[in-house]
Design an enzyme around this catalytic site. Structure first.
Site, PDB file in Angstrom:
ATOM      1  N   ASP A 262      -1.668  -2.033  -5.714  1.00 54.68           N
ATOM      2  CA  ASP A 262      -2.491  -0.913  -6.172  1.00 54.68           C
ATOM      3  C   ASP A 262      -1.787  -0.071  -7.235  1.00 54.68           C
ATOM      4  O   ASP A 262      -2.421   0.571  -8.069  1.00 54.68           O
ATOM      5  CB  ASP A 262      -2.849   0.032  -5.008  1.00 54.68           C
ATOM      6  CG  ASP A 262      -3.060  -0.653  -3.675  1.00 54.68           C
ATOM      7  OD1 ASP A 262      -2.553  -1.776  -3.498  1.00 54.68           O
ATOM      8  OD2 ASP A 262      -3.706  -0.074  -2.809  1.00 54.68           O
TER       9      ASP A 262
ATOM     10  N   ASP B  16       0.992   7.648  -5.703  1.00 53.24           N
ATOM     11  CA  ASP B  16      -0.395   7.677  -6.181  1.00 53.24           C
ATOM     12  C   ASP B  16      -0.686   8.777  -7.196  1.00 53.24           C
ATOM     13  O   ASP B  16      -1.808   9.305  -7.258  1.00 53.24           O
ATOM     14  CB  ASP B  16      -1.357   7.770  -4.992  1.00 53.24           C
ATOM     15  CG  ASP B  16      -1.508   6.422  -4.319  1.00 53.24           C
ATOM     16  OD1 ASP B  16      -1.515   5.397  -5.038  1.00 53.24           O
ATOM     17  OD2 ASP B  16      -1.594   6.374  -3.080  1.00 53.24           O
TER      18      ASP B  16
HETATM   19  N1  GLY Z   1      -4.687   2.417  -2.861  1.00 51.52           N
HETATM   20  C1  GLY Z   1      -5.007   2.377  -1.478  1.00 51.52           C
HETATM   21  C2  GLY Z   1      -6.303   1.728  -1.208  1.00 51.52           C
HETATM   22  O1  GLY Z   1      -6.862   1.026  -2.048  1.00 51.52           O
HETATM   23  O2  GLY Z   1      -6.809   1.920  -0.115  1.00 51.52           O
END
Ligand code: GLY
Length: 390
Positions: free
Chosen positions: A163, A103
């Site tokens: 994501d 992330d």
């Molecule tokens: N990227 C993790 C979420 O959307 O919770």
């Protein structure tokens, strides 16, 4: 606060956009004393975010909101507060504090790339480049993807998630800054792998996707935060829509645009009348399940990004849809009274536990940090010609 409206929203007007931004900026200003030297928790608790250390994947969104407030007002108070946050992000990546996951884009684009682009903050640039280096360490050539979480190369954790498409702009930016193609190459390959595996035949998406660590072959789609492996996690679909728009920005291949339209059509088809999805779109009116307002803001940003790229009638349609989604949020979900919340948008859902998923239940029917950020980003995109942090 009426969370369930049966009235289809009208497009938000320019005056209403400005008014909604003013409300959001006032809330951000009120939050500065508590959150200048602290990070904001990923989600609120009874609608109030507690301050926390900068060690979650979501910490970049709050500084992103501060930067957007700076852009809206020109008030240097916001700039200084956001630059204090940049120091915390530099410390975090230099010391690799909770950074062994994918992330890095969510963390470093709205905080540090924004700082570099808006005020030339050299530490912001340095931190974001270190984050890009960290991110490419998670690239797995066998299977051609960036591994999301966990120990690298271990079969049970050998997977990427949809994501991650939003983490890739950090890599495109790193190539642009350094001239080193390796970042961009990995981003392009990862996006192609997502395109190949993550979209189901009905145009819904898998949240996570496992690959074979020996052969690199696709193994199976699954969920972590959706209701079940074969359900329609709203935010995953939203990341898919926005992720296709950004992929199209960085590589103009028709497949991204076509997939954007297909994922969008699926999403629109599952929306309740007020255009704010239930947290998993397997649910509908009458199921008594919470919404995820953050998915609506993410999709709105994806629509506005794609509108800028394609122009013409399609762009008009995307902008009209985004204006309707944001109108619904501004009228029925945005916080207007600081006594009820220190967030910007109520009724988000981070992780709702189900008998079939693997997440911990947290942040259910609460404000969520990225929901607030993307709501601000969408309002900003509607208010001016905006140079993206992504
Ligand atoms: N990227 C993790 C979420 O959307 O919770």
């Amino acid at each position: 606060m009426n969370a369930v409206s049966s009235i289809a929203p009208q497009p938000i007007t320019d005056e209403e956009v400005k008014a909604a931004l003013d409300v959001a900026v006032a809330q951000i200003r009120r939050n500065l004393p508590e959150f200048t030297y602290s990070a904001q928790n990923h989600s609120s608790v009874n609608n109030f975010y507690p301050p926390v250390a900068n060690n979650q994947w979501t910490a970049g969104f709050w500084p992103g909101e501060i930067w957007l407030a700076f852009e809206h007002t020109g008030d240097k108070t916001f700039q200084y507060a956001a630059q204090i946050q940049v120091q915390s992000f530099l410390h975090r990546i230099e010391n690799r504090i909770e950074t062994d996951h994918h992330d890095m884009g969510f963390l470093y684009s709205p905080s540090c790339i924004a700082a570099w682009k808006l005020v030339g903050d050299e530490d912001g640039r340095k931190a974001a480049l270190l984050a890009a280096d960290q991110l490419i360490e998670r690239y797995q050539p066998i299977g051609q993807f960036i591994q999301a979480w966990g120990r690298k190369g271990v079969a049970e954790e050998y997977r990427y998630i949809i994501d991650c498409l939003l983490n890739l702009p950090l890599l495109y930016w790193a190539t642009e800054q350094t001239g080193d193609q390796k970042y961009r190459d990995i981003a392009l390959i990862h996006a192609r792998t997502t395109l190949k595996n993550s979209v189901r035949p009905d145009d819904s998406t898998y949240h996570t996707f496992y690959m074979d660590p020996e052969t690199g072959a696709p193994v199976r789609g699954a969920t972590k935060q959706g209701y079940a492996d074969d359900s329609f996690w709203a935010r995953g679909q939203a990341w898919g829509v926005a992720g296709m728009a950004f992929s199209y920005r960085y590589e103009r291949i028709d497949e991204y645009r076509d997939t954007f339209d297909r994922l969008l059509a699926f999403y629109l088809n599952k929306l309740p009348a007020d255009m704010v999805p239930y947290w998993d779109m397997v649910f509908s009116d009458g199921d008594n399940e919470p919404r995820d307002t953050s998915a609506a803001s993410i999709v709105a940003c994806g629509l506005l990004e794609m509108a800028d790229l394609v122009g013409g009638e399609a762009a008009d349609r995307y902008r009209d849809l985004a204006r309707r989604m944001i109108k619904s949020l501004a009228d029925h979900y945005a916080v207007k009274d600081p006594a009820i919340s220190n967030g910007l948008v109520l009724h988000g859902t981070y992780s709702k536990k189900s008998p079939y998923n693997t997440c911990r239940g947290e942040g259910v029917d609460e404000c969520v940090s990225w929901g607030d950020y993307y709501y601000m980003e969408a309002l900003t995109r509607l208010s001016r010609s905006w140079s993206s942090y992504w």
